[in-house]
Design a protein around this motif. Structure first.
Motif, PDB file in Angstrom:
ATOM      1  N   VAL A  25      19.373  44.793  57.655  1.00 47.90           N
ATOM      2  CA  VAL A  25      20.099  44.144  56.571  1.00 47.90           C
ATOM      3  C   VAL A  25      19.729  44.808  55.251  1.00 47.90           C
ATOM      4  N   SER A  26      18.441  45.151  55.110  1.00 45.46           N
ATOM      5  CA  SER A  26      17.972  45.847  53.914  1.00 45.46           C
ATOM      6  C   SER A  26      16.783  46.716  54.286  1.00 45.46           C
ATOM      7  N   ALA A  27      16.530  47.707  53.451  1.00 46.93           N
ATOM      8  CA  ALA A  27      15.393  48.603  53.674  1.00 46.93           C
ATOM      9  C   ALA A  27      14.902  49.082  52.313  1.00 46.93           C
ATOM     10  N   THR A  28      13.595  49.016  52.120  1.00 48.82           N
ATOM     11  CA  THR A  28      12.987  49.455  50.864  1.00 48.82           C
ATOM     12  C   THR A  28      11.682  50.167  51.157  1.00 48.82           C
ATOM     13  N   TYR A  29      11.235  50.931  50.183  1.00 51.02           N
ATOM     14  CA  TYR A  29       9.914  51.546  50.273  1.00 51.02           C
ATOM     15  C   TYR A  29       8.985  50.764  49.363  1.00 51.02           C
ATOM     16  N   ASP A  30       7.885  50.259  49.898  1.00 54.69           N
ATOM     17  CA  ASP A  30       6.891  49.510  49.138  1.00 54.69           C
ATOM     18  C   ASP A  30       5.757  50.457  48.761  1.00 54.69           C
ATOM     19  N   ARG A  31       5.714  50.848  47.497  1.00 50.89           N
ATOM     20  CA  ARG A  31       4.691  51.791  47.028  1.00 50.89           C
ATOM     21  C   ARG A  31       3.280  51.234  47.165  1.00 50.89           C
ATOM     22  N   ARG A  32       3.129  49.937  46.937  1.00 46.53           N
ATOM     23  CA  ARG A  32       1.790  49.348  46.990  1.00 46.53           C
ATOM     24  C   ARG A  32       1.148  49.500  48.363  1.00 46.53           C
ATOM     25  N   SER A  33       1.919  49.244  49.403  1.00 49.85           N
ATOM     26  CA  SER A  33       1.373  49.340  50.761  1.00 49.85           C
ATOM     27  C   SER A  33       1.694  50.688  51.417  1.00 49.85           C
ATOM     28  N   ASP A  34       2.473  51.532  50.738  1.00 51.23           N
ATOM     29  CA  ASP A  34       2.892  52.832  51.264  1.00 51.23           C
ATOM     30  C   ASP A  34       3.570  52.672  52.615  1.00 51.23           C
ATOM     31  N   ARG A  35       4.550  51.733  52.658  1.00 55.70           N
ATOM     32  CA  ARG A  35       5.261  51.452  53.898  1.00 55.70           C
ATOM     33  C   ARG A  35       6.750  51.284  53.630  1.00 55.70           C
ATOM     34  N   VAL A  36       7.544  51.685  54.610  1.00 58.11           N
ATOM     35  CA  VAL A  36       8.968  51.392  54.592  1.00 58.11           C
ATOM     36  C   VAL A  36       9.122  50.019  55.236  1.00 58.11           C
ATOM     37  N   VAL A  37       9.818  49.115  54.556  1.00 54.09           N
ATOM     38  CA  VAL A  37      10.000  47.749  55.054  1.00 54.09           C
ATOM     39  C   VAL A  37      11.484  47.530  55.312  1.00 54.09           C
ATOM     40  N   VAL A  38      11.795  47.118  56.547  1.00 52.58           N
ATOM     41  CA  VAL A  38      13.175  46.891  56.961  1.00 52.58           C
ATOM     42  C   VAL A  38      13.336  45.419  57.320  1.00 52.58           C
ATOM     43  N   ARG A  39      14.296  44.768  56.687  1.00 50.38           N
ATOM     44  CA  ARG A  39      14.628  43.382  57.037  1.00 50.38           C
ATOM     45  C   ARG A  39      15.734  43.418  58.080  1.00 50.38           C
ATOM     46  N   LEU A  40      15.526  42.665  59.167  1.00 54.24           N
ATOM     47  CA  LEU A  40      16.468  42.630  60.280  1.00 54.24           C
ATOM     48  C   LEU A  40      17.349  41.387  60.214  1.00 54.24           C
ATOM     49  N   SER A  42      17.627  39.236  62.299  1.00 53.19           N
ATOM     50  CA  SER A  42      16.877  38.118  62.876  1.00 53.19           C
ATOM     51  C   SER A  42      15.984  37.439  61.847  1.00 53.19           C
ATOM     52  N   GLY A  43      15.896  38.023  60.630  1.00 53.45           N
ATOM     53  CA  GLY A  43      15.052  37.449  59.591  1.00 53.45           C
ATOM     54  C   GLY A  43      13.650  38.031  59.579  1.00 53.45           C
ATOM     55  N   ILE A  44      13.338  38.884  60.513  1.00 55.18           N
ATOM     56  CA  ILE A  44      12.015  39.497  60.607  1.00 55.18           C
ATOM     57  C   ILE A  44      11.991  40.768  59.775  1.00 55.18           C
ATOM     58  N   ASP A  45      10.877  40.986  59.106  1.00 59.78           N
ATOM     59  CA  ASP A  45      10.649  42.246  58.392  1.00 59.78           C
ATOM     60  C   ASP A  45       9.715  43.106  59.226  1.00 59.78           C
ATOM     61  N   ILE A  46      10.055  44.388  59.365  1.00 56.98           N
ATOM     62  CA  ILE A  46       9.149  45.321  60.026  1.00 56.98           C
ATOM     63  C   ILE A  46       8.774  46.389  59.012  1.00 56.98           C
ATOM     64  N   GLY A  47       7.587  46.918  59.141  1.00 58.55           N
ATOM     65  CA  GLY A  47       7.134  47.962  58.236  1.00 58.55           C
ATOM     66  C   GLY A  47       6.464  49.074  59.006  1.00 58.55           C
ATOM     67  N   PHE A  48       6.581  50.279  58.470  1.00 56.78           N
ATOM     68  CA  PHE A  48       5.929  51.416  59.105  1.00 56.78           C
ATOM     69  C   PHE A  48       5.571  52.435  58.040  1.00 56.78           C
ATOM     70  N   SER A  49       4.582  53.246  58.350  1.00 56.84           N
ATOM     71  CA  SER A  49       4.155  54.296  57.439  1.00 56.84           C
ATOM     72  C   SER A  49       5.127  55.463  57.538  1.00 56.84           C
ATOM     73  N   PRO A  50       5.670  55.902  56.412  1.00 58.63           N
ATOM     74  CA  PRO A  50       6.581  57.044  56.484  1.00 58.63           C
ATOM     75  C   PRO A  50       5.877  58.321  56.933  1.00 58.63           C
ATOM     76  N   HIS A  51       4.574  58.402  56.732  1.00 55.70           N
ATOM     77  CA  HIS A  51       3.829  59.612  57.079  1.00 55.70           C
ATOM     78  C   HIS A  51       3.627  59.762  58.579  1.00 55.70           C
ATOM     79  N   ASP A  52       3.957  58.714  59.340  1.00 55.99           N
ATOM     80  CA  ASP A  52       3.875  58.757  60.798  1.00 55.99           C
ATOM     81  C   ASP A  52       5.249  58.927  61.428  1.00 55.99           C
ATOM     82  N   THR A  53       6.236  59.315  60.610  1.00 58.89           N
ATOM     83  CA  THR A  53       7.610  59.373  61.068  1.00 58.89           C
ATOM     84  C   THR A  53       8.194  60.762  60.839  1.00 58.89           C
ATOM     85  N   GLN A  54       8.813  61.317  61.868  1.00 58.64           N
ATOM     86  CA  GLN A  54       9.401  62.648  61.770  1.00 58.64           C
ATOM     87  C   GLN A  54      10.475  62.669  60.679  1.00 58.64           C
ATOM     88  N   GLY A  55      10.373  63.659  59.815  1.00 57.17           N
ATOM     89  CA  GLY A  55      11.305  63.805  58.717  1.00 57.17           C
ATOM     90  C   GLY A  55      10.799  63.217  57.420  1.00 57.17           C
TER      91      GLY A  55
END
Length: 137
Positions: A25-40, A42-55
């Motif tokens: 539904v939405s996706a942002t980069y959170d500088r404080r936690s250095d994570r990409v946060v995606v809202r689904l 289902s209402g759940i937010d998932i986050g991951f480190s961009p440095h662990d992702t190809q590209g």
């Protein structure tokens, strides 16, 4: 060139994927936690480190915003680095191709250290070091 029939089949597959699980539904980069946060959906937010992702592994924080969501909600696009991520793969824990993942895992090979490795290395050194390779008979 994609035929009309191929496009229709692709749309049907995308519809099944969209109906089978959550989409973005939405996706942002959170500088404080250095994570990409995606809202689904289902209402759940998932986050991951961009440095662990190809590209995105070498992207600077300023390059990680904005994030575009595909019309299907299954893709994330980072226009400043021209990188695309597939949401179903991310949800399964796949952050890159098999080759890229294998290379990332191999980077740490041989670097591990600890008391046992240091002791074995010293002992091996006292014995003359690593044995020479011999030619096969």
């Amino acid at each position: 060139m994609v035929t009309r029939d191929e496009a229709q089949r692709a749309n049907v597959r995308a519809g099944r994927l969209r109906d089978a699980g959550p989409t973005a539904v939405s996706a942002t980069y959170d500088r404080r936690s250095d994570r990409v946060v995606v809202r689904l959906t289902s209402g759940i937010d998932i986050g991951f480190s961009p440095h662990d992702t190809q590209g995105l592994e070498s992207a600077k924080p300023a390059q990680l915003d904005p994030i575009e969501i595909s019309p299907s909600g299954l893709g994330l696009h980072f226009p400043k680095v021209d990188a695309d991520l597939y949401l179903p793969a991310l949800l399964e824990g796949v952050f890159g191709s098999r080759r890229w993942t294998a290379a990332r895992l191999a980077e740490g090979g041989g670097r591990s250290g600890g008391a046992a490795k240091s002791t074995a290395s010293r002992k091996n050194g006292r014995l003359g070091g690593r044995p020479r390779k011999t030619a096969p008979p």
